[in-house]
Design an enzyme around this catalytic site. Structure first.
Site, PDB file in Angstrom:
ATOM      1  N   ARG A 194      74.203  48.136 -53.151  1.00 28.57           N
ATOM      2  CA  ARG A 194      74.214  48.601 -54.526  1.00 28.57           C
ATOM      3  C   ARG A 194      75.602  48.469 -55.157  1.00 28.57           C
ATOM      4  NH1 ARG A 194      71.820  54.485 -55.220  1.00 28.57           N
ATOM      5  NH2 ARG A 194      73.822  55.040 -54.340  1.00 28.57           N
ATOM      6  N   TYR A 195      76.642  48.635 -54.334  1.00 24.28           N
ATOM      7  CA  TYR A 195      78.019  48.538 -54.835  1.00 24.28           C
ATOM      8  C   TYR A 195      78.617  47.216 -54.354  1.00 24.28           C
ATOM      9  CZ  TYR A 195      77.275  53.574 -55.118  1.00 24.28           C
ATOM     10  OH  TYR A 195      76.763  54.812 -55.385  1.00 24.28           O
ATOM     11  N   ARG A 205      80.472  47.608 -50.588  1.00 28.58           N
ATOM     12  CA  ARG A 205      79.955  48.355 -49.452  1.00 28.58           C
ATOM     13  C   ARG A 205      78.440  48.319 -49.410  1.00 28.58           C
ATOM     14  NH1 ARG A 205      82.189  51.117 -53.450  1.00 28.58           N
ATOM     15  NH2 ARG A 205      81.334  53.089 -54.165  1.00 28.58           N
ATOM     16  N   CYS A 213      64.837  60.957 -36.980  1.00 29.71           N
ATOM     17  CA  CYS A 213      65.842  62.032 -37.048  1.00 29.71           C
ATOM     18  C   CYS A 213      65.496  63.056 -35.974  1.00 29.71           C
ATOM     19  CB  CYS A 213      65.815  62.736 -38.403  1.00 29.71           C
ATOM     20  SG  CYS A 213      66.164  61.622 -39.755  1.00 29.71           S
ATOM     21  N   CYS A 250      64.496  66.050 -47.661  1.00 33.29           N
ATOM     22  CA  CYS A 250      65.061  64.712 -47.427  1.00 33.29           C
ATOM     23  C   CYS A 250      64.810  63.749 -48.591  1.00 33.29           C
ATOM     24  CB  CYS A 250      64.469  64.130 -46.157  1.00 33.29           C
ATOM     25  SG  CYS A 250      65.112  62.483 -45.817  1.00 33.29           S
ATOM     26  N   ASP A 301      68.470  65.712 -54.721  1.00 33.62           N
ATOM     27  CA  ASP A 301      67.862  64.574 -55.426  1.00 33.62           C
ATOM     28  C   ASP A 301      66.430  64.892 -55.857  1.00 33.62           C
ATOM     29  OD1 ASP A 301      70.105  62.931 -55.130  1.00 33.62           O
ATOM     30  OD2 ASP A 301      69.506  62.386 -53.097  1.00 33.62           O
ATOM     31  N   ASP A 358      73.918  62.262 -57.394  1.00 28.84           N
ATOM     32  CA  ASP A 358      73.625  60.855 -57.165  1.00 28.84           C
ATOM     33  C   ASP A 358      72.642  60.482 -58.274  1.00 28.84           C
ATOM     34  OD1 ASP A 358      74.043  58.543 -55.738  1.00 28.84           O
ATOM     35  OD2 ASP A 358      73.635  59.485 -53.804  1.00 28.84           O
TER      36      ASP A 358
HETATM   37  S1  SF4 Z   1      68.211  64.469 -44.697  1.00 26.11           S
HETATM   38 FE1  SF4 Z   1      66.567  63.036 -44.121  1.00 26.11          FE
HETATM   39  S2  SF4 Z   1      67.602  61.353 -43.110  1.00 26.11           S
HETATM   40 FE2  SF4 Z   1      69.021  63.059 -43.148  1.00 26.11          FE
HETATM   41  S3  SF4 Z   1      68.717  64.128 -41.200  1.00 26.11           S
HETATM   42 FE3  SF4 Z   1      67.439  65.153 -42.701  1.00 26.11          FE
HETATM   43  S4  SF4 Z   1      65.464  64.128 -42.511  1.00 26.11           S
HETATM   44 FE4  SF4 Z   1      66.945  62.816 -41.531  1.00 26.11          FE
END
Ligand code: SF4
Length: 433
Positions: free
Chosen positions: A154-155, A158, A167, A174, A335, A372
């Site tokens: 996107r940038y 980076r 996870c 999330c 978000d 964001d």
């Molecule tokens: S915010 Fe989302 S990606 Fe980050 S650790 Fe928690 S579940 Fe996983």
């Protein structure tokens, strides 16, 4: 130094010289004698009866922790007094966002308090089924900036590399809930080769952030293969890892992992912390081990209603983070991810938190509060307004206590050359604001 005054090096012996009256008072202010160590409240793991027979060795083994994650209502019922809101949330979580909690993280939950901040983050609730019209499947517009699978560009300089969708614990707020937990797989070799090919032909990219899911859930060998192949690209200056594992599965931070990571410096790690209750002895050990490996550590914290949206909680979190050598880096406004409206606070709440940190604690402890931008505009910093007015020649400011100060802008001084008595000189010509 004035003549006749001799400076002596500070040594045990000269600091021991007894001082008289007032001298001793001022000395004490600057160099207080160590007193009783301050008692710090520490979160303890309380191992629920379900795992009381587990050996210490197993408990400290990250693979055991991963294999024994709680993923069902029946298991949760054994360790928590579930509320009707949670029971319904668990029922409806299928197909929305996977449920998984490591035994370690579960051991930090208050079994009788549904408002426990650890519990609120990881146990689904009925509120998740409410979808607001403002919410988006891909709130940061990552998919439209993905030139090859697994890569977000996107940038200009980076990229974000999503190396796994797994996870240790799935956070109910999330942002990447559209991706994480669905297959619990890592990027395929074929896709990784595509990523490398793309990076080789985009030489402006100097910084690669490995994220997911959680990159630290990969085995050392797999992670090392990726880091080493990225590191040999001459234009990649910086490698970064975004992770929550030091918080939800601190057992993963082993000597072997740190020895491997430190081969790929400069490498930085951003750790997702949410609440001071997460900072246990195990987390402290994990962070110190990473820091001792020369890895700069920063924290990222999502601002969450009813969990960490009070200045006193954030202050405690950022101060505790510095003690374990993690620099508070970002506070994110939550978000617009699907089913997360109940976690969102007003923007004013975030600004107020920064207002209560700046000036009231160490500058290093004050993170940047950002939104964001929805749809993919990048991070936009927000802070209280400290500029009262800007006028000709001065800026009027307020400090953290509300006191007003004026800062005089610099004048522009012009010089000219003159000649007098045959000698050339430079003298001020005019001063203008
Ligand atoms: S915010 Fe989302 S990606 Fe980050 S650790 Fe928690 S579940 Fe996983």
């Amino acid at each position: 130094m004035r003549e006749g005054v001799k400076m002596e090096p500070a040594s045990d012996s000269n600091l021991d010289v007894p001082l008289k009256g007032t001298e001793r008072d001022s000395q004490l202010l600057l160099f207080p004698f160590p007193g009783e160590p301050k008692k710090v409240e520490e979160t303890k793991e309380v191992i629920p009866p379900l795992w009381r027979k587990v050996s210490e060795r197993e408990w400290d083994d990250w693979r055991w922790q991963l294999r024994h994650r709680i993923t069902t209502y029946e298991q949760l019922r054994e360790i928590l007094e579930l509320t009707p809101e949670e029971i319904e949330g668990i029922k409806h979580s299928k197909g929305r966002l996977a449920l998984a909690v490591t035994p370690y993280f579960a051991s930090l939950m208050d079994p009788n308090n549904p408002n426990c901040p650890i519990r609120r983050q990881a146990i689904p609730r009925i509120e998740e089924i409410h979808l607001s019209k403002n919410e988006m499947v891909d709130p940061l517009g990552e998919d439209k900036h993905s030139p090859v699978p697994g890569l977000v560009h996107r940038y200009p300089d980076r990229v974000l590399l999503l190396v796994t969708d797994q996870c240790a614990v799935y956070c109910r707020y999330c942002t990447r809930r559209r991706l994480v937990g669905s297959n619990e797989r890592s990027i395929t070799q074929g896709n990784f080769e595509e990523v490398l090919k793309y990076l080789k032909s985009h030489r402006k990219v100097r910084d690669v952030l490995l994220s997911g899911g959680d990159p630290l859930l990969l085995e050392n060998e797999r992670l090392e293969e990726m880091l080493s192949r990225l590191r040999v690209l001459p234009h990649i200056e910086l490698l970064r890892i975004g992770t929550r594992v030091p918080v939800t599965l601190p057992q993963r931070i082993t000597g072997g992992l740190v020895r491997m990571l430190k081969k790929y410096h400069p490498l930085m790690i951003s750790i997702h912390f949410t609440h001071p209750k997460e900072i246990t002895e195990a987390v402290r050990r994990a962070c110190i081990e990473l820091a001792d490996g020369g890895i700069p550590l920063g924290s990222q914290t999502v601002l969450l209603k009813g969990i960490n949206d009070k200045p006193s909680i954030m202050k405690r979190l950022v101060q505790e983070l510095l003690k374990i050598r993690v620099r508070p880096y970002y506070i994110y406004q939550c978000d617009l991810a699907m089913g997360t409206e109940h976690f969102r606070t007003s923007v004013a709440t975030g600004i107020q938190i920064i207002e209560k940190l700046r000036g009231y604690t160490t500058g290093y402890a004050v993170p940047t509060y950002v939104i964001d931008a929805p749809g993919g505009g990048g991070k936009i910093p927000l802070q209280p307004d400290y500029v009262v007015s800007r006028g000709k020649g001065k800026t009027v400011l307020r400090n953290y206590e509300g006191k007003i100060f004026e800062y005089a802008e610099p004048n522009i001084i012009e010089f000219k050359k003159t000649r007098s008595t045959g000698e050339e000189k430079v003298v001020p010509k005019k001063v203008r604001a």
